[in-house]
Design a protein around this motif. Sequence first.
Motif, short mmCIF file in Angstrom:
data_model
loop_
_atom_site.label_atom_id
_atom_site.label_comp_id
_atom_site.label_asym_id
_atom_site.label_seq_id
_atom_site.Cartn_x
_atom_site.Cartn_y
_atom_site.Cartn_z
N PRO A 15 0.74 -1.20 0.14
CA PRO A 15 -0.01 -0.20 -0.04
C PRO A 15 1.05 1.36 -0.67
O PRO A 15 1.56 1.17 0.46
N ASN A 16 0.18 2.61 -0.79
CA ASN A 16 0.79 3.69 -1.06
C ASN A 16 0.93 4.40 0.94
O ASN A 16 0.12 5.20 0.86
N ASP A 17 1.22 3.90 1.97
CA ASP A 17 1.43 4.25 3.36
C ASP A 17 2.19 3.91 3.62
O ASP A 17 2.37 4.71 5.40
N GLY A 18 3.84 4.84 3.55
CA GLY A 18 4.49 4.41 4.35
C GLY A 18 5.33 3.09 4.17
O GLY A 18 6.71 3.23 4.98
N THR A 19 4.64 2.19 4.43
CA THR A 19 5.33 1.12 4.67
C THR A 19 6.79 0.21 3.99
O THR A 19 7.82 0.41 4.00
N ASP A 20 6.55 1.05 2.86
CA ASP A 20 8.14 0.43 1.57
C ASP A 20 9.15 1.47 2.17
O ASP A 20 10.18 1.27 2.82
N ARG A 21 8.57 2.94 2.59
CA ARG A 21 10.56 3.17 3.17
C ARG A 21 10.38 2.56 4.48
O ARG A 21 11.70 2.58 4.60
N THR A 22 9.61 2.39 5.18
CA THR A 22 9.65 1.43 6.48
C THR A 22 10.74 -0.04 6.21
O THR A 22 11.90 -0.02 6.62
N LEU A 23 10.12 -0.64 5.30
CA LEU A 23 10.62 -1.52 4.98
C LEU A 23 12.44 -1.44 4.44
O LEU A 23 13.13 -2.35 5.06
N LEU A 24 12.53 -0.47 3.52
CA LEU A 24 13.42 -0.67 2.79
C LEU A 24 14.48 0.19 3.88
O LEU A 24 15.76 -0.42 3.80
N ALA A 86 6.67 -5.90 6.73
CA ALA A 86 5.67 -5.86 5.82
C ALA A 86 4.38 -6.18 6.83
O ALA A 86 2.70 -5.49 6.02
N ASP A 87 3.89 -6.93 7.64
CA ASP A 87 2.78 -7.00 7.97
C ASP A 87 2.36 -7.77 6.35
O ASP A 87 0.73 -7.66 6.29
N ILE A 88 2.74 -8.32 5.35
CA ILE A 88 2.03 -8.98 4.14
C ILE A 88 0.34 -9.82 4.67
O ILE A 88 -0.40 -9.97 3.84
N GLY A 89 0.62 -10.71 6.12
CA GLY A 89 -0.12 -11.18 5.97
C GLY A 89 -1.51 -10.96 6.58
O GLY A 89 -2.88 -11.42 6.76
N ARG A 90 -1.88 -9.93 6.46
CA ARG A 90 -2.89 -9.16 6.96
C ARG A 90 -3.68 -8.47 5.86
O ARG A 90 -3.23 -8.28 4.85
N PRO A 91 -5.04 -8.69 5.34
CA PRO A 91 -6.01 -8.12 4.40
C PRO A 91 -6.00 -6.26 4.02
O PRO A 91 -5.22 -5.59 4.62
N GLY A 92 -5.37 -6.58 2.73
CA GLY A 92 -5.30 -5.40 2.13
C GLY A 92 -3.68 -4.90 2.04
O GLY A 92 -3.62 -3.80 1.59
N ALA A 93 -2.49 -5.93 3.18
CA ALA A 93 -1.17 -5.95 2.99
C ALA A 93 -0.21 -5.48 1.83
O ALA A 93 0.53 -5.19 1.73
#
Length: 117
Positions: A15-24, A86-93
């Motif tokens: 999602p475009n919610d900042g998860t990518d920056r936190t992950l990187l 990234a908590d990929i297991g949650r809905p919409g993740a």
Amino acid sequence: MIQSASCKLITCILPNDGTDRTLLCALRTDMQVIRASSLQVRGLARLAGKKLKYGEIPENVMVRLVSIVVDEEQADQVFEYIYEKADIGRPGAGVITMSGGVTASPYLLPEGVPDEE
């Protein structure tokens, strides 16, 4: 001559919610992964939202396409780390995939390069 190494490509749609920056940031700090990128792209979430009538196309949303290149020996560990972080297991993740057969050159950052804020 630069030596190449057998690698795997891990691709995530997040999602475009900042998860990518936190992950990187976490990948660099915790796993020393520096061969990664994140791009903003349009996505269609077919299973999300309201039910559509036959022939309708779901509304597109902005998502992040994250690509990570890792050595084969490290790939399974990094894949599991990304799934958890990234908590990929949650809905919409989002979605995560891994493909093999990638050849890449080693990439080292010079000493003293500061992290992004």
